[in-house]
Design an enzyme around this catalytic site. Structure first.
Site, PDB file in Angstrom:
ATOM      1  N   GLY A  60       0.866  -1.150   0.058  1.00  0.00           N
ATOM      2  CA  GLY A  60      -0.097   0.060  -0.217  1.00  0.00           C
ATOM      3  C   GLY A  60       0.883   1.443  -0.065  1.00  0.00           C
TER       4      GLY A  60
ATOM      5  N   TRP B  87      -0.417   3.869  -2.382  1.00  0.00           N
ATOM      6  CA  TRP B  87      -1.792   4.314  -2.009  1.00  0.00           C
ATOM      7  C   TRP B  87      -1.532   5.579  -0.891  1.00  0.00           C
ATOM      8  CZ3 TRP B  87      -5.863   0.514   0.234  1.00  0.00           C
ATOM      9  CH2 TRP B  87      -7.135   1.268   0.354  1.00  0.00           C
TER      10      TRP B  87
ATOM     11  N   HIS C  70      11.523   1.508   1.520  1.00  0.00           N
ATOM     12  CA  HIS C  70      11.096  -0.065   2.003  1.00  0.00           C
ATOM     13  C   HIS C  70      12.293  -0.394   2.918  1.00  0.00           C
ATOM     14  CE1 HIS C  70       8.019  -0.422  -1.059  1.00  0.00           C
ATOM     15  NE2 HIS C  70       8.819  -0.363  -1.852  1.00  0.00           N
TER      16      HIS C  70
ATOM     17  N   TYR D  83      -2.834  -2.066   5.524  1.00  0.00           N
ATOM     18  CA  TYR D  83      -3.712  -1.972   4.395  1.00  0.00           C
ATOM     19  C   TYR D  83      -4.993  -2.226   4.344  1.00  0.00           C
ATOM     20  CZ  TYR D  83      -4.800  -3.047  -0.872  1.00  0.00           C
ATOM     21  OH  TYR D  83      -5.199  -3.321  -1.854  1.00  0.00           O
TER      22      TYR D  83
ATOM     23  N   MET E 175      -7.242   6.096  -8.862  1.00  0.00           N
ATOM     24  CA  MET E 175      -5.891   5.980  -9.070  1.00  0.00           C
ATOM     25  C   MET E 175      -5.545   5.163 -10.230  1.00  0.00           C
ATOM     26  SD  MET E 175      -4.561   5.851  -5.126  1.00  0.00           S
ATOM     27  CE  MET E 175      -2.960   5.221  -5.741  1.00  0.00           C
TER      28      MET E 175
ATOM     29  N   PHE F 120       4.608  11.141 -26.138  1.00  0.00           N
ATOM     30  CA  PHE F 120       4.632  10.257 -27.069  1.00  0.00           C
ATOM     31  C   PHE F 120       3.876  10.687 -28.150  1.00  0.00           C
ATOM     32  CE2 PHE F 120       3.965   6.212 -29.262  1.00  0.00           C
ATOM     33  CZ  PHE F 120       5.119   5.756 -29.772  1.00  0.00           C
TER      34      PHE F 120
ATOM     35  N   GLY G 240       0.452  16.107 -33.172  1.00  0.00           N
ATOM     36  CA  GLY G 240      -0.504  15.667 -34.282  1.00  0.00           C
ATOM     37  C   GLY G 240      -0.797  16.695 -35.353  1.00  0.00           C
TER      38      GLY G 240
HETATM   39  P1  A3P Z   1      -2.639  -5.591  -5.550  1.00  0.00           P
HETATM   40  O1  A3P Z   1      -1.435  -6.137  -6.594  1.00  0.00           O
HETATM   41  O2  A3P Z   1      -3.150  -6.783  -4.622  1.00  0.00           O
HETATM   42  O3  A3P Z   1      -3.573  -5.299  -6.474  1.00  0.00           O
HETATM   43  P2  A3P Z   1       2.458  -0.744  -3.244  1.00  0.00           P
HETATM   44  O4  A3P Z   1       2.124   0.521  -3.768  1.00  0.00           O
HETATM   45  O5  A3P Z   1       3.195  -1.124  -1.904  1.00  0.00           O
HETATM   46  O6  A3P Z   1       3.547  -1.465  -4.304  1.00  0.00           O
HETATM   47  O7  A3P Z   1       1.210  -1.880  -3.097  1.00  0.00           O
HETATM   48  C1  A3P Z   1       0.388  -2.053  -4.346  1.00  0.00           C
HETATM   49  C2  A3P Z   1      -0.778  -2.826  -4.082  1.00  0.00           C
HETATM   50  O8  A3P Z   1      -1.344  -1.961  -3.499  1.00  0.00           O
HETATM   51  C3  A3P Z   1      -1.538  -3.403  -5.271  1.00  0.00           C
HETATM   52  O9  A3P Z   1      -2.074  -4.508  -4.678  1.00  0.00           O
HETATM   53  C4  A3P Z   1      -2.365  -2.257  -5.545  1.00  0.00           C
HETATM   54  O10 A3P Z   1      -3.436  -2.465  -6.209  1.00  0.00           O
HETATM   55  C5  A3P Z   1      -2.727  -1.752  -4.265  1.00  0.00           C
HETATM   56  N1  A3P Z   1      -3.405  -0.379  -4.226  1.00  0.00           N
HETATM   57  C6  A3P Z   1      -2.958   0.778  -4.613  1.00  0.00           C
HETATM   58  N2  A3P Z   1      -3.571   1.622  -4.374  1.00  0.00           N
HETATM   59  C7  A3P Z   1      -4.848   1.013  -4.058  1.00  0.00           C
HETATM   60  C8  A3P Z   1      -6.088   1.951  -3.740  1.00  0.00           C
HETATM   61  N3  A3P Z   1      -6.242   3.265  -4.131  1.00  0.00           N
HETATM   62  N4  A3P Z   1      -6.947   0.926  -3.170  1.00  0.00           N
HETATM   63  C9  A3P Z   1      -6.571  -0.204  -2.770  1.00  0.00           C
HETATM   64  N5  A3P Z   1      -5.651  -0.793  -3.107  1.00  0.00           N
HETATM   65  C10 A3P Z   1      -4.646  -0.165  -3.958  1.00  0.00           C
END
Ligand code: A3P
Length: 415
Positions: free
Chosen positions: A173, A176, A224, A303, A342, A366, A370
């Protein structure tokens, strides 16, 4: 030509032979007695054909074909006598088909064998060397990252009290939470090249180090890093944890889609469980931060909480960071932090785009403008003259002119 229609004895099955290295000379070994004899090419041929299947007539035909000369009866008798003395024949009445007089490797073949053995050894050495080089390259890359991180943390990074670190194990997350904080700390417009512009990846960003100094407060960073490694400053740390099995699944997809991982989920899961994935063990990562989850400058969220009640999580985050957000803005922020919103702006969160953006590629360029005729406005008169010259030399002789007569997109021939 005299025919030798007589039955022939069969050679012992223990006989083996190979070329002695001298032209036309063979060594015949009786594995039963351990004796070895040197024989000539014709004797070897005869012995080879005494397999219990052929009679004298067939042998003589084969001999004549092979050596272009007849096999005389007394020559054959002499050979048979000599061979019998050397114990080359099976006892009478026990004649059964013998295996081929397996010529052992000739010297040339032995040399070839040695040659191919050397080739195999060389190939093995090369592949070992390649593996060592690959390992070394990986080690160097990791060492470089470690050194860069140490330099960043120990020498370059000057923490500020209002720094905000979003820390996660990958796929928990991070993005997010980046979006939540971006919304809370700006007007939330999506007119941005990439979220990393506002919230760079602390330990990986190419724009890290001293460039962080130029960032306005409050600085946002994603990371991380495990608790032990994160630079400890007066700022705030928001740790987002996600249920480990869900992380494993999400991480597997990331590995497959972005890193060309070709293994099965079962294989990946083993790696994940033993911590042999990027950023190591999920268990250790979560434990390290969990143990500091109640520190005053750490907010430990999950999450799952974000999924259950996004609005109250956003409030928790803004309270924790001391950010004033008018309540009328909250519904808009919640909407923009929804998965669907998103997803519509996915490129601005995509890690590949982040790398390109970090490397200076201007995103969303990209499909550029035009329009027709931009060439004329951008080229200098010298460039235009040079282009016209090349056109005259290379295209006009084929009858091609521009604009293409009749406005067709297919070049029309003139004349
Ligand atoms: P999934 O692969 O299960 O869909 P990170 O950003 O740490 O790499 O995490 C990515 C995960 O967070 C992905 O999970 C992604 O879909 C989920 N994610 C990102 N934005 C989100 C949102 N607004 N609501 C719910 N899940 C979200």
């Amino acid at each position: 030509m005299e025919k030798l229609a007589i039955p022939l004895p069969a050679r012992r099955s223990e006989l083996v032979s190979w070329s002695s290295g001298k032209k036309g000379a063979y060594l015949v070994r009786n594995r039963r007695t351990g004796e070895t004899f040197q024989v000539g090419e014709q004797e070897h041929f005869l012995l080879e054909h005494l397999d219990g299947q052929q009679n004298g007539e067939q042998l003589s035909d084969a001999f004549a074909t092979r050596f272009v000369q007849p096999l005389l009866a007394d020559e054959l008798a002499e050979f048979l006598e000599l061979a019998a003395q050397r114990g080359f024949f099976q006892a009478e009445g026990t004649a059964v088909p013998t295996p081929p007089l397996d010529p052992g490797p000739s010297l040339a073949q032995q040399r070839l064998g040695v040659h191919s053995l050397l080739k195999r050894i060389a190939a093995t050495l090369l592949s070992v060397a390649a593996a060592v080089l690959r390992w070394l390259a990986l080690w160097l890359q990791r060492a470089r990252l470690r050194i860069r991180l140490l330099r960043l943390i120990r020498l370059e990074f000057v923490p500020r009290p209002d720094d905000i670190f979003i820390v996660t194990y990958p796929r928990s997350g991070t993005t997010w939470m980046q979006m939540i904080l971006y919304q809370l700390t700006t007007d939330g417009s999506m007119d941005i090249p990439h979220i990393a512009e506002y919230c760079p990846w602390f330990e990986r960003s190419l724009r890290s180090g001293r460039a962080f100094e130029t960032r306005p407060s409050p600085r946002l960073f994603k990371s991380h890093l495990p608790y032990q490694k994160i630079p400890k400053g007066p700022g705030k740390y928001i740790y987002v944890a996600r249920e480990g099995k869900d992380v494993a699944v999400s991480y597997y997809h990331l590995y497959r889609m972005y890193q060309g991982y070709a293994g099965t989920f079962a294989e990946f899961f083993e790696q994940f469980m033993s911590g042999k994935v990027q950023f190591g063990s999920w268990f250790r990562h979560v434990r390290g931060w969990w143990e500091h989850g109640r520190d005053p400058n750490v907010l430990f969220l999950t999450y799952e909480e974000l999924t259950r009640d996004l609005e109250s999580c956003i409030r928790k985050v803004s309270d924790f960071c001391g950010l004033y957000v008018p309540s009328e803005r909250l519904p808009g922020i919640v909407a923009r932090c929804s998965f669907n919103f998103m997803k519509k702006h996915e490129a601005q969160f995509d890690p590949t785009m982040e790398t390109l953006w970090e490397e200076g590629v201007q995103l969303n360029s990209f499909l550029r403008s035009g329009r027709v005729g931009e060439g004329k406005t951008h080229l200098s008169s010298e460039q235009e003259a040079r282009f016209s010259r090349a056109f005259r030399q290379q295209l006009e002789p084929t009858g091609c002119s521009w604009p293409v007569p009749g406005g067709s997109t297919t070049a029309a021939r003139v004349g």
